[in-house]
Design a protein around this motif. Structure first.
Motif, short mmCIF file in Angstrom:
data_model
loop_
_atom_site.label_atom_id
_atom_site.label_comp_id
_atom_site.label_asym_id
_atom_site.label_seq_id
_atom_site.Cartn_x
_atom_site.Cartn_y
_atom_site.Cartn_z
N ARG A 193 33.60 41.26 35.84
CA ARG A 193 32.29 40.87 36.38
C ARG A 193 31.40 40.36 35.25
O ARG A 193 30.60 39.46 35.45
N GLU A 251 27.91 39.08 44.70
CA GLU A 251 28.49 37.77 44.41
C GLU A 251 29.33 37.81 43.13
O GLU A 251 30.41 37.20 43.06
N SER A 256 31.02 40.36 41.95
CA SER A 256 32.29 41.01 42.28
C SER A 256 33.18 40.09 43.10
O SER A 256 34.39 39.99 42.85
N GLN A 257 32.59 39.40 44.06
CA GLN A 257 33.34 38.49 44.93
C GLN A 257 33.96 37.35 44.11
O GLN A 257 35.14 37.05 44.25
N PHE A 258 33.16 36.73 43.23
CA PHE A 258 33.67 35.63 42.44
C PHE A 258 34.72 36.09 41.42
O PHE A 258 35.69 35.37 41.15
N GLU A 275 36.84 38.48 41.82
CA GLU A 275 38.07 38.66 42.59
C GLU A 275 38.70 37.31 42.94
O GLU A 275 39.92 37.12 42.80
N GLN A 276 37.89 36.36 43.37
CA GLN A 276 38.41 35.04 43.74
C GLN A 276 39.00 34.31 42.53
O GLN A 276 40.06 33.69 42.62
N ILE A 277 38.31 34.36 41.40
CA ILE A 277 38.81 33.70 40.19
C ILE A 277 40.12 34.35 39.76
O ILE A 277 41.06 33.66 39.35
N ASP A 278 40.19 35.66 39.88
CA ASP A 278 41.42 36.38 39.56
C ASP A 278 42.59 35.87 40.41
O ASP A 278 43.69 35.64 39.89
N GLU A 279 42.37 35.72 41.70
CA GLU A 279 43.40 35.22 42.61
C GLU A 279 43.84 33.80 42.24
O GLU A 279 45.03 33.47 42.27
N ILE A 280 42.88 32.97 41.88
CA ILE A 280 43.19 31.58 41.50
C ILE A 280 44.03 31.56 40.22
O ILE A 280 45.04 30.86 40.14
#
Length: 98
Positions: free
Chosen positions: A6, A24, A26-28, A30-35
């Motif tokens: 974060r 936001e 935390s959400q981003f 997680e999303q960047i991690d997935e990408i």
């Protein structure tokens, strides 16, 4: 597994001048991690013996014959112009000057 923190997302948000709340961030993260994980998975593909290509299908682009054709003369091109001078279109100046 990459694990983008974060704090790293907050740093990027600050550099980008984005105001993100805790949810936001935390959400981003997680999303960047997935990408990053998805992109990293490409390195695991066995591409041994696969020829490099620019397109997945063979592309045969038919070429037309290069034929010289008659074009407009300067007089014909300027025939319907509102204003012309010395075989050129005359247009109002839009930059600089008076």
């Amino acid at each position: 597994m990459s694990e983008i923190s974060r704090e790293e997302v907050a740093h990027l948000a600050k550099l980008s001048r984005l105001a993100l709340d805790d949810e936001e961030l935390s959400q981003f993260a997680e999303q960047i991690d997935e990408i990053v994980d998805a992109v990293s998975a490409v390195g695991n593909v066995d591409a041994e013996g696969v020829e490099p290509m620019s397109h997945p299908h063979s592309v045969d682009a038919p070429m037309r014959e290069d034929v010289i054709v008659r074009t407009l003369t300067a007089e014909q091109a300027l025939d319907q112009a509102p204003a012309a001078e010395d075989d050129r279109f005359v247009v109002p100046q839009i930059l600089g000057g008076e």
